[in-house]
Design a protein around this motif. Structure first.
Motif, PDB file in Angstrom:
ATOM      1  N   GLN A  98       0.836  -1.184   0.000  1.00 29.25           N
ATOM      2  CA  GLN A  98       0.000   0.000   0.000  1.00 29.25           C
ATOM      3  C   GLN A  98       0.878   1.243   0.000  1.00 29.25           C
ATOM      4  OE1 GLN A  98      -2.471  -0.435   3.420  1.00 29.25           O
ATOM      5  NE2 GLN A  98      -3.883  -1.839   2.434  1.00 29.25           N
ATOM      6  N   SER A  99       0.323   2.333  -0.514  1.00 28.34           N
ATOM      7  CA  SER A  99       1.074   3.579  -0.598  1.00 28.34           C
ATOM      8  C   SER A  99       1.157   4.226   0.767  1.00 28.34           C
ATOM      9  CB  SER A  99       0.387   4.537  -1.580  1.00 28.34           C
ATOM     10  OG  SER A  99       0.278   3.922  -2.839  1.00 28.34           O
ATOM     11  N   GLU A 100       2.337   4.706   1.109  1.00 25.90           N
ATOM     12  CA  GLU A 100       2.506   5.456   2.341  1.00 25.90           C
ATOM     13  C   GLU A 100       3.187   6.768   1.994  1.00 25.90           C
ATOM     14  OE1 GLU A 100       4.685   3.014   5.006  1.00 25.90           O
ATOM     15  OE2 GLU A 100       3.168   1.442   5.062  1.00 25.90           O
ATOM     16  N   GLY A 101       2.412   7.821   1.738  1.00 26.90           N
ATOM     17  CA  GLY A 101       2.969   9.099   1.340  1.00 26.90           C
ATOM     18  C   GLY A 101       2.717  10.156   2.380  1.00 26.90           C
ATOM     19  N   TYR A 102       3.568  11.185   2.421  1.00 29.07           N
ATOM     20  CA  TYR A 102       3.464  12.334   3.291  1.00 29.07           C
ATOM     21  C   TYR A 102       3.509  11.970   4.735  1.00 29.07           C
ATOM     22  CZ  TYR A 102       2.153  14.456  -0.920  1.00 29.07           C
ATOM     23  OH  TYR A 102       2.127  14.859  -2.200  1.00 29.07           O
ATOM     24  N   ALA A 103       4.644  12.180   5.344  1.00 23.30           N
ATOM     25  CA  ALA A 103       4.819  11.882   6.748  1.00 23.30           C
ATOM     26  C   ALA A 103       3.759  12.599   7.536  1.00 23.30           C
ATOM     27  CB  ALA A 103       6.195  12.325   7.198  1.00 23.30           C
ATOM     28  N   GLY A 104       2.716  11.907   7.849  1.00 20.27           N
ATOM     29  CA  GLY A 104       1.622  12.435   8.656  1.00 20.27           C
ATOM     30  C   GLY A 104       1.332  11.464   9.763  1.00 20.27           C
ATOM     31  N   ASN A 105       0.260  11.682  10.475  1.00 24.78           N
ATOM     32  CA  ASN A 105      -0.096  10.803  11.570  1.00 24.78           C
ATOM     33  C   ASN A 105      -0.794   9.564  11.054  1.00 24.78           C
ATOM     34  OD1 ASN A 105       0.858  12.690  13.423  1.00 24.78           O
ATOM     35  ND2 ASN A 105      -1.061  13.835  13.308  1.00 24.78           N
ATOM     36  N   GLN A 106      -0.676   8.492  11.786  1.00 25.64           N
ATOM     37  CA  GLN A 106      -1.370   7.263  11.444  1.00 25.64           C
ATOM     38  C   GLN A 106      -2.824   7.370  11.881  1.00 25.64           C
ATOM     39  OE1 GLN A 106      -0.027   4.862   9.588  1.00 25.64           O
ATOM     40  NE2 GLN A 106       1.672   6.297   9.452  1.00 25.64           N
ATOM     41  N   PRO A 107      -3.706   6.515  11.383  1.00 28.81           N
ATOM     42  CA  PRO A 107      -5.123   6.606  11.724  1.00 28.81           C
ATOM     43  C   PRO A 107      -5.322   6.589  13.230  1.00 28.81           C
ATOM     44  CG  PRO A 107      -4.765   5.039   9.953  1.00 28.81           C
ATOM     45  CD  PRO A 107      -3.414   5.436  10.449  1.00 28.81           C
ATOM     46  N   GLY A 108      -6.194   7.477  13.680  1.00 27.95           N
ATOM     47  CA  GLY A 108      -6.504   7.517  15.095  1.00 27.95           C
ATOM     48  C   GLY A 108      -5.551   8.366  15.907  1.00 27.95           C
ATOM     49  N   GLN A 109      -4.444   8.829  15.284  1.00 28.91           N
ATOM     50  CA  GLN A 109      -3.485   9.652  16.000  1.00 28.91           C
ATOM     51  C   GLN A 109      -3.681  11.116  15.653  1.00 28.91           C
ATOM     52  OE1 GLN A 109       0.305   8.112  14.822  1.00 28.91           O
ATOM     53  NE2 GLN A 109       0.332   6.574  16.432  1.00 28.91           N
ATOM     54  N   LYS A 110      -3.330  11.967  16.604  1.00 34.75           N
ATOM     55  CA  LYS A 110      -3.371  13.405  16.374  1.00 34.75           C
ATOM     56  C   LYS A 110      -1.987  13.977  16.605  1.00 34.75           C
ATOM     57  CE  LYS A 110      -8.232  14.115  17.591  1.00 34.75           C
ATOM     58  NZ  LYS A 110      -9.169  14.891  18.428  1.00 34.75           N
ATOM     59  N   SER A 111      -1.689  15.074  15.960  1.00 33.90           N
ATOM     60  CA  SER A 111      -0.384  15.689  16.137  1.00 33.90           C
ATOM     61  C   SER A 111      -0.302  16.346  17.504  1.00 33.90           C
ATOM     62  CB  SER A 111      -0.150  16.736  15.045  1.00 33.90           C
ATOM     63  OG  SER A 111      -1.011  17.818  15.238  1.00 33.90           O
ATOM     64  N   VAL A 112       0.929  16.722  17.867  1.00 28.52           N
ATOM     65  CA  VAL A 112       1.133  17.371  19.153  1.00 28.52           C
ATOM     66  C   VAL A 112       0.426  18.723  19.186  1.00 28.52           C
ATOM     67  CG1 VAL A 112       2.873  18.276  20.727  1.00 28.52           C
ATOM     68  CG2 VAL A 112       3.315  16.170  19.462  1.00 28.52           C
ATOM     69  N   GLY A 113       0.456  19.447  18.073  1.00 30.56           N
ATOM     70  CA  GLY A 113      -0.178  20.761  18.027  1.00 30.56           C
ATOM     71  C   GLY A 113      -1.682  20.650  18.156  1.00 30.56           C
ATOM     72  N   SER A 114      -2.285  21.497  18.949  1.00 32.73           N
ATOM     73  CA  SER A 114      -3.724  21.418  19.188  1.00 32.73           C
ATOM     74  C   SER A 114      -4.529  21.866  17.986  1.00 32.73           C
ATOM     75  CB  SER A 114      -4.082  22.296  20.398  1.00 32.73           C
ATOM     76  OG  SER A 114      -3.708  23.644  20.154  1.00 32.73           O
ATOM     77  N   SER A 115      -3.892  22.542  17.022  1.00 35.52           N
ATOM     78  CA  SER A 115      -4.616  23.044  15.862  1.00 35.52           C
ATOM     79  C   SER A 115      -4.686  22.025  14.737  1.00 35.52           C
ATOM     80  CB  SER A 115      -3.945  24.323  15.346  1.00 35.52           C
ATOM     81  OG  SER A 115      -2.637  24.044  14.899  1.00 35.52           O
ATOM     82  N   GLU A 116      -4.139  20.830  14.917  1.00 30.59           N
ATOM     83  CA  GLU A 116      -4.119  19.821  13.865  1.00 30.59           C
ATOM     84  C   GLU A 116      -4.962  18.617  14.252  1.00 30.59           C
ATOM     85  OE1 GLU A 116      -0.750  16.985  11.926  1.00 30.59           O
ATOM     86  OE2 GLU A 116      -0.350  19.135  11.945  1.00 30.59           O
ATOM     87  N   GLN A 117      -5.725  18.107  13.302  1.00 33.35           N
ATOM     88  CA  GLN A 117      -6.566  16.945  13.528  1.00 33.35           C
ATOM     89  C   GLN A 117      -6.491  16.042  12.304  1.00 33.35           C
ATOM     90  OE1 GLN A 117     -10.643  17.814  14.328  1.00 33.35           O
ATOM     91  NE2 GLN A 117     -11.316  15.700  14.227  1.00 33.35           N
ATOM     92  N   CYS A 118      -6.381  14.735  12.541  1.00 35.13           N
ATOM     93  CA  CYS A 118      -6.300  13.776  11.448  1.00 35.13           C
ATOM     94  C   CYS A 118      -7.593  12.969  11.376  1.00 35.13           C
ATOM     95  CB  CYS A 118      -5.108  12.841  11.628  1.00 35.13           C
ATOM     96  SG  CYS A 118      -3.512  13.708  11.585  1.00 35.13           S
TER      97      CYS A 118
END
Length: 449
Positions: free
Chosen positions: A49-69
């Motif tokens: 499967q494709s894994e592009g753009y270093a982002g969060n995995q499903p169910g994870q959120k970034s440290v910054g409070s302004s980001e949501q996945c």
């Protein structure tokens, strides 16, 4: 009726399948809000499967409070189009769905007459932007419906993605695709009252050169100077000439998407009343000006749409020794050391900052100017930030231009193909087709997405 407005900042995804699998053409999507290119951020997972753009995995959120996945699914029809084209349209649909998962404002308008609903309109607006995404699963939909019956017709292509949204400042709110610097042409300066600047040499040429220098110093690379004679008719208000032939000529000469036009409205100097000046007048002595008003208008013209898209005005009063002298030409250090020069320094800084702020996040748009042996020539250069391997979307012009009361309102556009850049020359780029659903020809519009 529902109107859905969305924002996203990414275009196309790079993947390459195993030799025995069917090759999907040039699916690289650069994230304009990331410092890395998609080739650096992209890798193939062990499960294929494709894994592009270093982002969060499903169910994870970034440290910054302004980001949501969020995890979303995009769907696109595959009828009469290639698999690669359907896939890219499915990615677009998924990014649209993701932007509506966070910080959405819903506006409704309803009207009832005689106990009957006459109007029911809903508008969705999201202020979230796509910062990164990962393709989790993709492929054609199940060939059977929930009742076990075989579906008729072409199957839709589906893409499941993990998309990280952000509301950070500086992330473009309306920039789809690669973040290219749009090409800017800096027009010659116009001054209808040249007699007011008899004490300043090299004013018009020097002003244009200073605009160029300061645009460059602020990090803007994709610009050019427009050098042509500007005729001024006496006693006529000076304004941008939007004649289609003139605009087309500028576009052909420069390859620019926007044109910066400047009009110096005033450089008038005066001798204000005061004891010293009154005494000089009494004895019939020369009275030097001790105040000056400097004002300029600037306009940004969209050369693709043939209209003024931004205009502003700056002006300053200066007092004291306002006379410059012909031995201190405009743009020299000696000029900027004078009181008048200091005012022009502030005016130039204001104009350049305002211009670059407007151009920031403006989406790239160009056109196909030639077709040679299945290669497509695009009016695009490396100063925009374009790289070999970037994908671009082609939009077909549908029907004749729309006209109303003699004015051309524009032409309807529909997405029709995707191109991949093969070579970048000093003033143009060469691309090849990766997916299409119609004929690609000279004059078609090219966008970052």
């Amino acid at each position: 009726m529902q109107l859905i407005h969305f924002t996203f900042a990414a275009l196309l995804l790079a993947m390459s399948l195993h030799a025995h699998a069917e090759v999907m053409d040039n699916l690289c999507i650069d994230n304009p809000n990331s410092d890395k290119s998609c080739s650096e951020e992209f890798s193939m997972g062990s499960n294929g499967q494709s894994e592009g753009y270093a982002g969060n995995q499903p169910g994870q959120k970034s440290v910054g409070s302004s980001e949501q996945c969020v995890v979303v699914k995009g769907v696109a029809p595959s009828k009469d189009v290639s698999k690669a084209f359907a896939r890219k349209m499915a990615i677009r649909d998924a990014l649209q769905q993701a932007s509506l998962k966070n910080n959405v404002v819903v506006q409704t308008d309803q009207s009832v007459e005689s106990y009957q609903l006459k109007l029911d309109s809903t508008r969705f607006t999201s202020t979230s932007k796509v910062k990164s995404f990962t393709v989790l699963k993709e492929g054609f939909e199940d060939s059977e419906n929930k009742y076990g019956e075989t579906k008729k017709g072409a199957l839709n292509y589906e893409v499941t993605m993990n998309v990280c949204l952000t509301e950070e400042r500086g992330v473009c709110t309306n920039l789809p695709g690669n973040h290219y610097q749009t090409r800017l042409a800096i027009a010659p300066i116009v001054f209808p009252h040249a007699y007011q600047a008899n004490d300043v040499s090299n004013l018009l040429h020097g002003y244009q050169q200073e605009l160029e220098r300061r645009v460059r110093n602020q990090g803007y690379k994709n610009y050019t100077l427009l050098n042509q004679v500007v005729d001024i008719q006496p006693n006529v208000q000076v304004a941008p000439n939007l004649n289609p032939d003139v605009i087309a000529s500028v576009r052909d000469k420069t390859g620019a998407q926007y044109l910066l036009m400047t009009v110096i409205r005033s450089m008038s100097s005066h001798a204000e009343s005061g004891m010293k000046n009154d005494v000089k007048r009494f004895y019939n002595l020369e009275v030097q000006p001790n105040s000056r008003f400097i004002e300029a208008d600037w306009y940004i013209v969209d050369l693709m749409r043939n209209e003024i898209v931004h205009q502003a005005r700056g002006g300053f009063d200066v007092e004291g020794d306002v006379n410059v002298g012909r031995d201190r030409p405009f743009g020299s250090n000696a000029f900027f050391a004078t009181n008048t020069g200091k005012v022009f320094h502030a005016l130039l800084e204001q104009q350049v900052t305002d211009t670059i702020d407007y151009l920031h996040c403006k989406s790239f748009k160009s056109e196909i100017i030639d077709v040679r042996d299945n290669e497509y020539i695009i009016y695009l250069n490396a100063n925009s930030g374009a790289k070999v391997g970037d994908d671009l979307a082609v939009y077909h012009k549908v029907g004749r231009p729309v006209r109303f009361n003699g004015a051309v309102l524009g032409t309807d556009l529909v997405p029709g193909a995707f191109l991949k850049i093969k070579r970048i020359m000093p003033r143009f780029a060469v691309a090849e087709l990766t997916a299409k659903k119609g004929l690609v020809q000279v004059g078609d519009i090219v966008k970052a997405w």
